[in-house]
Every structure is written in C-alpha cells, then in structure tokens.
Design a protein around this motif. Structure first.
Motif, PDB file in Angstrom:
ATOM      1  N   LYS A 229       0.958  -1.183   0.130  1.00  0.00           N
ATOM      2  CA  LYS A 229       0.185  -0.171   0.080  1.00  0.00           C
ATOM      3  C   LYS A 229       0.950   1.266  -0.013  1.00  0.00           C
ATOM      4  O   LYS A 229       2.140   1.262   0.309  1.00  0.00           O
ATOM      5  N   THR A 385      -7.101   9.880  -9.713  1.00  0.00           N
ATOM      6  CA  THR A 385      -6.861   8.499  -8.663  1.00  0.00           C
ATOM      7  C   THR A 385      -5.719   7.633  -9.124  1.00  0.00           C
ATOM      8  O   THR A 385      -5.763   6.886 -10.002  1.00  0.00           O
ATOM      9  N   PRO A 387      -4.006   4.713  -6.991  1.00  0.00           N
ATOM     10  CA  PRO A 387      -3.958   3.987  -5.908  1.00  0.00           C
ATOM     11  C   PRO A 387      -2.543   3.832  -4.990  1.00  0.00           C
ATOM     12  O   PRO A 387      -2.489   3.500  -4.302  1.00  0.00           O
ATOM     13  N   GLN A 391      -3.290   7.755  -0.095  1.00  0.00           N
ATOM     14  CA  GLN A 391      -4.103   7.130   0.805  1.00  0.00           C
ATOM     15  C   GLN A 391      -5.561   6.903   0.547  1.00  0.00           C
ATOM     16  O   GLN A 391      -6.105   5.762   0.442  1.00  0.00           O
ATOM     17  N   GLU A 392      -6.143   7.790   0.173  1.00  0.00           N
ATOM     18  CA  GLU A 392      -7.642   7.856  -0.273  1.00  0.00           C
ATOM     19  C   GLU A 392      -7.731   7.000  -1.355  1.00  0.00           C
ATOM     20  O   GLU A 392      -8.607   6.730  -1.634  1.00  0.00           O
ATOM     21  N   ASP A 393      -6.964   7.622  -2.412  1.00  0.00           N
ATOM     22  CA  ASP A 393      -6.802   6.617  -3.626  1.00  0.00           C
ATOM     23  C   ASP A 393      -6.629   5.266  -3.441  1.00  0.00           C
ATOM     24  O   ASP A 393      -7.333   4.464  -4.190  1.00  0.00           O
ATOM     25  N   TYR A 394      -5.876   4.738  -2.651  1.00  0.00           N
ATOM     26  CA  TYR A 394      -5.746   3.393  -2.226  1.00  0.00           C
ATOM     27  C   TYR A 394      -6.953   2.938  -1.692  1.00  0.00           C
ATOM     28  O   TYR A 394      -7.236   1.690  -2.272  1.00  0.00           O
ATOM     29  N   THR A 396     -10.109   4.096  -2.256  1.00  0.00           N
ATOM     30  CA  THR A 396     -10.857   3.947  -3.654  1.00  0.00           C
ATOM     31  C   THR A 396     -10.656   2.817  -4.343  1.00  0.00           C
ATOM     32  O   THR A 396     -11.413   1.935  -5.003  1.00  0.00           O
ATOM     33  N   GLY A 397      -8.966   2.747  -4.580  1.00  0.00           N
ATOM     34  CA  GLY A 397      -8.654   1.338  -5.478  1.00  0.00           C
ATOM     35  C   GLY A 397      -9.090   0.365  -5.000  1.00  0.00           C
ATOM     36  O   GLY A 397      -9.747  -0.855  -5.419  1.00  0.00           O
ATOM     37  N   LEU A 398      -9.055  -0.096  -3.500  1.00  0.00           N
ATOM     38  CA  LEU A 398      -9.582  -1.390  -2.942  1.00  0.00           C
ATOM     39  C   LEU A 398     -11.104  -1.649  -3.088  1.00  0.00           C
ATOM     40  O   LEU A 398     -11.512  -2.797  -3.461  1.00  0.00           O
ATOM     41  N   LEU A 404      -2.802  -1.542  -8.328  1.00  0.00           N
ATOM     42  CA  LEU A 404      -1.922  -1.016  -7.499  1.00  0.00           C
ATOM     43  C   LEU A 404      -0.529  -0.379  -8.338  1.00  0.00           C
ATOM     44  O   LEU A 404       0.504  -1.150  -8.333  1.00  0.00           O
ATOM     45  N   SER A 406       2.609   1.575  -9.308  1.00  0.00           N
ATOM     46  CA  SER A 406       3.593   2.483  -8.285  1.00  0.00           C
ATOM     47  C   SER A 406       4.926   2.499  -9.251  1.00  0.00           C
ATOM     48  O   SER A 406       6.069   1.783  -8.968  1.00  0.00           O
TER      49      SER A 406
END
Length: 1038
Positions: A229, A385, A387, A391-394, A396-398, A404, A406
C-alpha cells in the motif's frame, strides 16, 4: 518572561546587608562580634567591636563553576539518589515513576533538552521532599536513521563501499554509546537526579527482547500484517517513514496542473453530449504531475452537482458546478468570456464513464465514486486517482479492485513501467517536468501554475518525500482505535488541550507502517519463502525463539547468525526454505515499547508510569506510539498523567538555527564562553531558574539578556540566604544542648506574623510544584525573599540582631524566626535550585538533623504556623510605604540622610486604625528592658525612625511638619502622614536619636541607655573592658 516583576516596585529600597569577613565560626564565642576593634583598618563605628554583625563562610558569589561540581561530587560520594530511594522504600512510601522519554543519541544537547530534563528534575526532587519513593531512569533512543546518517557522514566514500550491515551496526552502536556518555555528563551537570549508572538504551539486549515481545503480542492479536500500500517514502533516506517522521516547512511550491482526459465511453446520461468530433473531457487537477502515469480512475462525490461547460479554448469539460466561476479565472479566458453551461448532472450520472489515459493508449480508466475527501474547495471536483500514490486513492482502489501501479523506485526515479521516455528520471525533478511536457504534447494540458502549500519533508534529511506503494509491515490501528480513545479518557492531560491533540491524532491515524528499509534497528523477526519471497514464517514459536536469542546476544544476532540458528528446532531442518527479512522496525516502535522494556520490567519502576513529560510535538510521536502499543497489548495507557512543554526560541521569538547565529548552548550558560566577561559562567542553578521562571506550557525564549535577568533573581535569593545564615552563628536550635530558641508562645506578634508568612509561602510553593506550576513557585519565592524578608522583616530585624545584647530576648526571638525561615527557604528552593539549597545546608552554623537538604522531606512543623495579626502588620507595612515615600523627598532636599534621622507624625481618623497604632507606640526613650512594648512590636523599630508621634488631628500634623513632607490623603495606610527631622542626640552605636543621651550619667555618655546595657553585656561575655578607640568616625555605617 516573568522574572523580576516581583521586584520592580522595590528597586529603590533594596537593603544592603553588612557582613564581617568570613572566619571560622565558634559557637557562642566572641568571634561573633564585629572585628572593628582590631586590625589595621580604622573602625567605621567607634563601638563596632560590640556590634554583632553576620558572619558566615557562605559566599555572596556562588562561584558555581567550581562549587556546583563539588556539591555534585558530594552527592555521588554519599550515593544520595540511592540513599533517598532506600529510605523511602523502608518507610513503605508510595512509589513515583516519571518515565523518561529517550532523546536521540546523535549529537550535542540543546536548550530544548535542558528545558525537558530540568522540568523532570523539578518534579522528581519535589516528590522526594514529599516523601515519595522516587526512581528515575534516564533513557536514550539509539537506533534509527539519525544515528546511521551520522556514522555515514563520518566515513570516506571508499569505506562506505565496503560497508556490510553488521559493520554499520557496530559503528552505529559505538557512536550511540559514545554520544550517550557525553549527553549523560551534560545532564548530570545540569543537576539532574537519577540512576545514571544504569540508564536504559534501546540497543540493550533486554530492551530489544521486550520490544520483540510487544511486536509478537500485537501479531498474535491480529494487529500486525504485511501489505502493499502507499506509504510516505523518503527518496533521500530510501525508506518508508511514519507521520511522526515528517515535517511541513513553510514555502514549499509545487507545479499544479489541470488536465482534460478525453472520454471514450460516456455514461448513459452523458451520451448525447459526446461525439468523436466534439468529445467530452474529464477535467482533473493535481499538485503531483509525476503521479499521472499511475492514474487508474477519476473519482467523484455523488453528493456534488456536476456540469458540462464549454468554451473554444477548452472544449467541453465535466467539472463541479460550484467551481465553474473559479475555473473561468484559472483558464485565462478572454475578457468578457466565460464557460458556458451545457447541462448539469448529479454525481451519480457520471459513474461508469470511460476515458483515455493521456499517456498510455492501452489504458481506459473509468469514473468511480470516491468519498467525502472530494470537495469544491479547490480543483475541479473530479479527483485524479492513483492507488499506488495516495491513501484515499488506495482506499478507493480497494473498493473497485483497481490495479496498484507505482512506477517509482527506492531513490524516487521512474521505473521502466512508466515508459522508456521517463525511466530513470527523478519524480521530484526532471521527471515531474517531463510528464507536464508530455501532457502538453498530447493536447490534454489545460493549465500549469505554481502552487504554494504544505508538503511533507523527511525531518532528518530535510528533503521532500513522496507517497509510494511498497510491501511493508503495518500495525492496524483500526483494530484497537476505540480502546485507545477510551484509554485517553482515563489519563490526566496537562494542559488539558493535550487531550484534544492526542484524540485528533489517534482518531485520524491510518495503518501504522512499522517497517523500515535500514540496517540500524531492531529487525522485524520474519522469514520469507526463499523462492517466492511472498509466503512468510512468523508465529508464536519463532517469536519466542528470537526473543530468547536477543536477550542473550542482542539484535546483532539477526545479522550474524544464519537461518538455521535463528529458527527454532522445529524448523531447523527446513532452514533452506526460508530467508530472513532485512527490514527493521520504526524507531517510534522502539521508544513506544519502552513501557515494556523499562517501566514494566525494572523492579524499581511501575507500569503504568505516573508521568510522561515531553514536548508538545510528542502527541504525534512518543505519547502516541507508547499509547498504541500499550493499548494493543494490555488494553491500557502506559501513563497516568501526560505533561507537555513548548519549544525554545531566541529572545526575539525566532526559532534557533546555526545560520541565524542565535543558538544558545546550555553548557555555555553554565560554564561560560571563552571570554568570561562577555559570556559569564552562570552555573546550572541559573539555567534551572530560567526554566522555572518561564511559562513552559507554550514556547519559551532564552538569550543573554534573559539569562542576565535570571541571574539577578538568583543573586537576590542567594544574598537573602547569606544574611539568614550569617545571623545564626551563635544560635542553637530547639532540641539541642544549650538551646537558645524562643518558644512560639513567647514570641512577639511580628515574629509570629513572619512565621505565619513562612507557612503560607511553603504551602503555596508545595501546591504550585504539585500542580507543575513552577513559574508560580518562583514568583512566590522571589516575592517572599524581597517583600517579606529583605525589604521588611530582615530590614527592621537588623536593630535587634546587630545592636541588642547577645542574649537579649529581642535578638533570640528574631534568630528563632530566622532559623525557621532559613530551613524553610532552603527546602522551598531545593527542587529548583538544588546546588544553592545544598550549599546553604552545608553552611548551617549549627548541628544538622540530616546530612542533605533533600533528606527528611518537607519540614512539617514549618507548615503549621497560623497566620497571625495579618491586619495589623498589613497596616504597618502600608504605613511604612507611606513614610518611605515622604522620606525620599526629605532626602532629596537634604532634610535627612538615613531614615533614623527622621521622625514621623501620624493621624488616623479611623478609630480602629488609631487603636491598632496606639498599641505599637513605644517608650519615649530607648531603654532596656522596654516598658510600653516588648521592643519588637513597636512603630519606631518597624518603621526604622527615631520617633513616631500619633497626633489627634491633621492640623496638629501640619504644624509639626513642613507641607513638602506631608501626605494628607491617598495613602496606602489610610492615615495622614508627615515627616520631620528627629529630636535629640544621635546614639553613636545604634544611630537612633534620643533626647536622654548624655543626661543620665551612664558609662558611655554618647550612646543611649539601651546600648549602654548591651556594651555591659559584651564586657561580661568577653571578659574585656570596652575602650573607645581614639579615632572615631562621625557618621558610622552599619
């Protein structure tokens, strides 16, 4: 800064104490009398040899640079800390534990350290005097990047290339231990009381083992997990960081961009407004252009209203309706033109719309539902967004199963996953600009501008961080958040606002990333599948084995031993299958486990601790990490009370920095600089008095002028103590052979009043210290020393203790009070000024009941004196102030010199006031023994005037005094007051004017009857006949 405010109204009236040259004091011997009768110097007073002046080796100058280390050496020789602890333990006293928050062992101490440790010492020493069993174990935080960086900075590049983890750890441990020794010596020089022989260090095997146990208990409860994450990542340190390891400096500027993502598949509600020739665009805004390669969706808030707007410059854009006005300005439309609204929709109408990723044709992300974090305060109302980078993007992604992505490596550079054209570029540098350029080339860039905002920096390297998805170990705060908040409610927070701060941090805390990609720390005791690297071996058996190994060998065992030795017997045969991890724990997990490694395990301590005391920044640091680990393991906070202080600034209120040249070194305050005239050595007690004098609940200031002011207060207290000691050279306290103390019931009213003031002071000081209000305690001490003692009681006492016969009741009663004041004063200043207090104790001129001022606790008998005749003595002191104001004018006009040259005339219109004053009118002449009063409770002596006349009317007063020296109204006492020149002849010994001098046929015709009697006693005591020296000084000075 409040230091000398209690003295400000007294500036012009400070008394000067006269002392003989210190010599070896022989109790009740003739050495008590002034040395004016012999030696080469001419006597200042013809009767000097019969006057009893103060005598003491207690120096006016502290000479702290020499004297304080001597006192500290004596404490060490006596093993005073252990002696006091043992005595309290034998008495079954309650235990008091202030658990020390460990400073980093990575450099020299600064004023913040001094403020912190000295505040702790005030509390501990006060608890000692209160009879508590005090145990204070100083600690140090020895792991982590700050120390690792220090080691690397001191190494040459070639040395670094061949550096193995174990060699680095050895160097880091050596550096930390060396720093601990230096810091420990400095803390002890501050006068800090504690067990410095057995401190706790987070690198000690026993501590590391306890930390592993905390980790293990949290793992067994399901609070520890491994996941991929986004976390705060420091490219400059190449490790994940916790929130407490970040800072947000002013002045950060980011490149912010507005981008229009072209729609490929509109939702049903948008279909009629979209075509290939005139496509819709999803407008987004971001301050991190480098995260665009990781875009996997655009999130909306279904509670918001959205509109399609159009303009030739932008095309058709989907934006939040409430932001249309601000976007028109942002997009620099021609004057008078605006964004035309085509249609307005709800947020739900946009869901499912697909768009082209502006950099990758193969990716077709969608519009999804985000959360409350999407607002219309700024941007477009549609959130880019990624993820893998937020943090919020993550979250939402879940929710939507988004990939994910990066594409950033450990040093903050794009990987090949971002595309060949970007690979190897720094995302915080040229890579960020390259993305902006690529968006511009693709025709999707709507606007780019500089944007100033708060941005997280690595607090150690002072360089920007990024959000980056990596595989890390986490503590799930969500699993015990409610328990932590409940525990906060059970703790006393000083000041109370601290509770709000800790609640805010715990309530908003996400998963705690506890793994770090460094070598210097306690390892996360996990084994990974050697082939896949995914499966892990971590259970109760492996944890117990690792804990045992660390207890015996320390955490170095993790790097020195192979998997076969690190695994318990059950797994040794499959050691080849497993590979030990290389991550270490967050140093906040280290220090946050100190309740387990120290407070809970050391026999002399207690868990939960009575008090944690650190800077206000620790609500998001040590206070929080300690709370979380303790609650997770034991369902309770590790502390009963939490006290916080502010930061230390310079005299102008600026943060200290080497570049500004405003750093104050606490050791320089104590020891002085190279030029002692410009940078004097003030000693530790002056530094401590500064700490006690400031309001530490907020930020505090320090600098040369402030320290100089503090020294003036210190000097006032020391001179007061010197006067008290000097006048007890022949005094024998109650309970000792030859006692010369006067029983309380036989004391004059003034003396009983003074003892009542002493008890009130002690109660106020104890109360202030118990409530951690040290500034209040200092103010009370300064006020007592100045207003009650120096400028009143001791000032008027000089006539009694200098001039009276040695065993005169007036003198012995005064000494009885001075003795009580001295011991009470020494005890009262002891927590704040321990060196001065102990120096006083060592110089007590009589047999002591304890070896140290810190033994025996608060003197209970001195706390029990009632307030006595307060109304009467308040009236007298006000009258004294009235008289002194008039005397200032009389002196200016040369009418009088000293106050004894004057007489006062007083008219009290109020009957009660008149009756009170009438009781205090003495005999017409100075006689021994006195008749009308006891010679103490008398206006003449307490006002230090040769005569005091109570008159029956204002007219009588006006006829006796010149109008220039009369105050008929607006007086403090409510009386009409006037002063005139005294009548009679000046006594050559006591300086009082008396009309009977030379008229009674006494042996010494130039002194009063009272002094004739005192000279006769002197002759009897010394066995000598007094002979007046041939050479006399007309105006003697006492």
């Amino acid at each position: 800064m409040v230091l000398l405010s209690v003295l400000s109204t007294l500036r012009g009236r400070q008394s000067v104490f006269a002392f003989t040259t210190p010599s070896k004091v022989a109790k009740r011997s003739t050495s008590l009398f002034a040395k004016g009768a012999g030696g080469k110097k001419k006597p200042k007073n013809a009767f000097a040899s019969t006057i009893i002046l103060p005598e003491t080796p207690f120096s006016q100058r502290a000479n702290a640079i020499k004297r304080e280390p001597e006192i500290q050496a004596q404490w060490a020789e006596q093993e005073l800390y252990h002696k006091l602890s043992a005595t309290a333990e034998e008495a079954n006293a309650d235990r008091f534990v202030l658990h020390d928050g460990p400073p980093y062992a990575n450099g020299d101490l600064h004023c913040g350290h001094a403020l912190n440790k000295i505040l702790k010492d005030f509390i501990n020493r006060n608890k000692v005097l209160s009879g508590k069993q005090v145990h204070y174990i100083p600690g140090w935080d020895c792991h982590g990047l700050p120390i690792e960086l220090k080691v690397l900075q001191n190494m040459k590049s070639k040395e670094r290339q061949g550096l193995t983890p174990i060699k680095l750890r050895e160097k880091a441990a050596a550096f930390a231990k060396e720093t601990v020794e230096k810091q420990s010596a400095s803390f002890q020089r501050y006068g800090i009381f504690g067990d410095f022989e057995k401190p706790y260090l987070t690198l000690q095997p026993s501590f590391e083992a306890a930390q592993i146990e905390v980790f293990g208990e949290m793992f067994k409860k399901g609070y520890i997990f491994r996941g991929r994450k986004p976390v705060h990542w420091s490219p400059s340190s190449r490790t994940a960081l916790a929130e407490a390891e970040l800072e947000y400096p002013e002045g950060h500027i980011s490149k912010s961009i507005y981008v229009g993502f072209e729609v490929t598949e509109p939702s049903e509600a948008l279909e009629e407004y979209h075509s290939d020739e005139d496509p819709l665009k999803v407008a987004i805004w971001t301050t991190t252009p480098w995260t665009i390669p990781a875009n996997m969706a655009v999130a909306i808030n279904p509670a918001l209203s959205y509109s399609i707007v159009t303009h030739p410059k932008t095309g058709k854009l989907i934006v939040a309706t409430d932001l249309i006005g601000s976007l028109q300005t942002k997009f620099d439309l021609p004057e008078g033109e605006k964004l035309d609204i085509v249609k307005t929709f709800s947020g739900d109408d946009l869901i499912g719309t697909r768009y082209n990723h502006p950099l990758y044709d193969h990716r077709k992300p969608t519009i999804v539902v985000g959360g409350d974090y999407i607002t219309t305060e700024s941007g477009t109302g549609l959130v880019h967004t990624a993820p893998g980078h937020g943090q919020e993007d993550y979250i939402t992604g879940l929710k939507y199963g988004l990939e994910l992505v990066s594409p950033v490596d450990d040093v903050g550079k794009f990987t090949i996953e971002a595309g060949e054209e970007f690979a190897g570029m720094s995302v915080l540098g040229e890579g960020n600009q390259a993305i902006i350029d690529a968006l511009s080339s693709s025709g999707t860039l709507l606007k780019v501008e500089d944007y100033g905002h708060k941005y997280p920096y690595d607090w150690r390297t002072k360089k920007p961080t990024i959000f980056r998805a990596t595989d890390q170990w986490f503590a799930s705060v969500e699993g015990f958040r409610d328990m932590a908040l409940d525990a906060v409610d059970q703790v006393q927070w000083v000041p109370e606002v601290g509770k709000n701060r800790i609640n805010a941090f715990v309530s908003g805390r996400g998963d705690w990333c506890i793994s770090r990609q460094r070598s210097w720390g306690v390892p996360i005791p996990v084994f990974y599948d050697s082939e896949t690297g995914q499966d892990v071996l971590l259970n109760e058996e492996t944890l117990a084995h690792i804990k045992q190994l660390f207890e015996e060998h320390g955490s170095d065992a993790w790097w020195k031993m192979d998997e076969k030795d690190l695994l318990p017997d059950k797994y040794k045969d499959e050691a080849d299958k497993w590979k030990k991890g290389t991550d270490t724990m967050d140093v906040w997990f280290d220090s946050g486990s100190s309740w387990a490694g120290v407070a809970q395990t050391r026999q002399e301590l207690a868990y939960p601790a009575d008090l944690y005391l650190e800077g206000s920044d620790q609500h998001r640091g040590w206070f929080q990490s300690s709370l979380l680990t303790s609650v997770a393991v034991n369902d309770q906070a590790p502390y009963k009370t939490v006290l916080t202080h502010g930061f230390v600034l310079d005299e102008k209120g600026f943060k200290m920095s080497k570049s500004l040249g405003n750093v104050v070194n606490p050791m320089q305050v104590i020891e002085g600089g190279n030029n002692k005239k410009l940078e004097p050595a003030y000693g530790a007690d002056v530094l401590r008095l500064w700490v006690a004098s400031v309001d530490y609940s907020g930020d505090v200031s320090i600098g040369p002028n402030i320290i100089k002011q503090t020294f003036e207060s210190y000097r006032k207290l020391r001179n007061t103590a010197r006067f008290l000691i000097g006048n007890l050279a022949d005094f024998v306290p109650e309970g000792q052979p030859g006692c010369s103390a006067v029983p309380y019931d036989e004391l004059p009213s003034l003396d009983k009043w003074m003892l009542g003031r002493l008890s009130t002071l002690l109660k106020e000081v104890i109360s202030a210290m118990d409530e951690y209000q040290f500034q209040r305690a200092v103010q009370e001490l300064l006020r007592f020393a100045s207003a009650d003692l120096s400028n009143f009681y001791l000032d008027v006492a000089k006539d009694r203790i200098y001039v009276s016969a040695i065993n005169d009741a007036r003198r012995r009663s005064c000494q009885t009070v001075i003795h009580a004041c001295l011991e009470g004063f020494a005890k009262a200043i002891a927590p704040i000024l321990p060196h001065m207090a102990e120096d006083i104790w060592l110089n007590l001129p009589y047999e002591k009941t304890t070896e140290s001022v810190f033994e025996g606790g608060w003197p209970q008998e001195l706390l029990e004196y009632p307030e006595y005749d307060n109304e009467q003595w308040d009236l007298v002191r006000n009258l004294r102030d009235d008289v002194n104001k008039l005397l200032e004018s009389a002196r200016s006009d040369k009418l009088v010199g000293a106050s004894l040259d004057a007489a006062a005339f007083v008219y009290a219109e109020d009957e009660k006031t008149a009756a009170t004053l009438e009781k205090l009118v003495g005999d017409e002449s100075l006689i021994s023994p006195p008749v009308k009063t006891n010679g103490v409770d008398e206006l003449r002596t307490v006002l230090m005037l040769s005569q005091v006349r109570l008159v029956k009317s204002k007219e009588e007063l006006e006829s006796a005094c010149d109008e220039s020296y009369i105050a008929l109204s607006n007086t403090a006492s409510g009386c009409s007051v006037g002063v005139a020149k005294a009548e009679g002849t000046k006594c050559g010994r006591c300086w009082f004017y008396d009309k009977q001098i030379g008229k009674e046929g006494l042996p010494h015709s130039d002194v009063c009857q009272r002094c004739n009697d005192a000279i006769a006693v002197w002759e009897k005591e010394t066995g000598q006949e007094f002979v007046k020296p041939e050479s006399e000084v007309k105006e003697p000075v006492a």
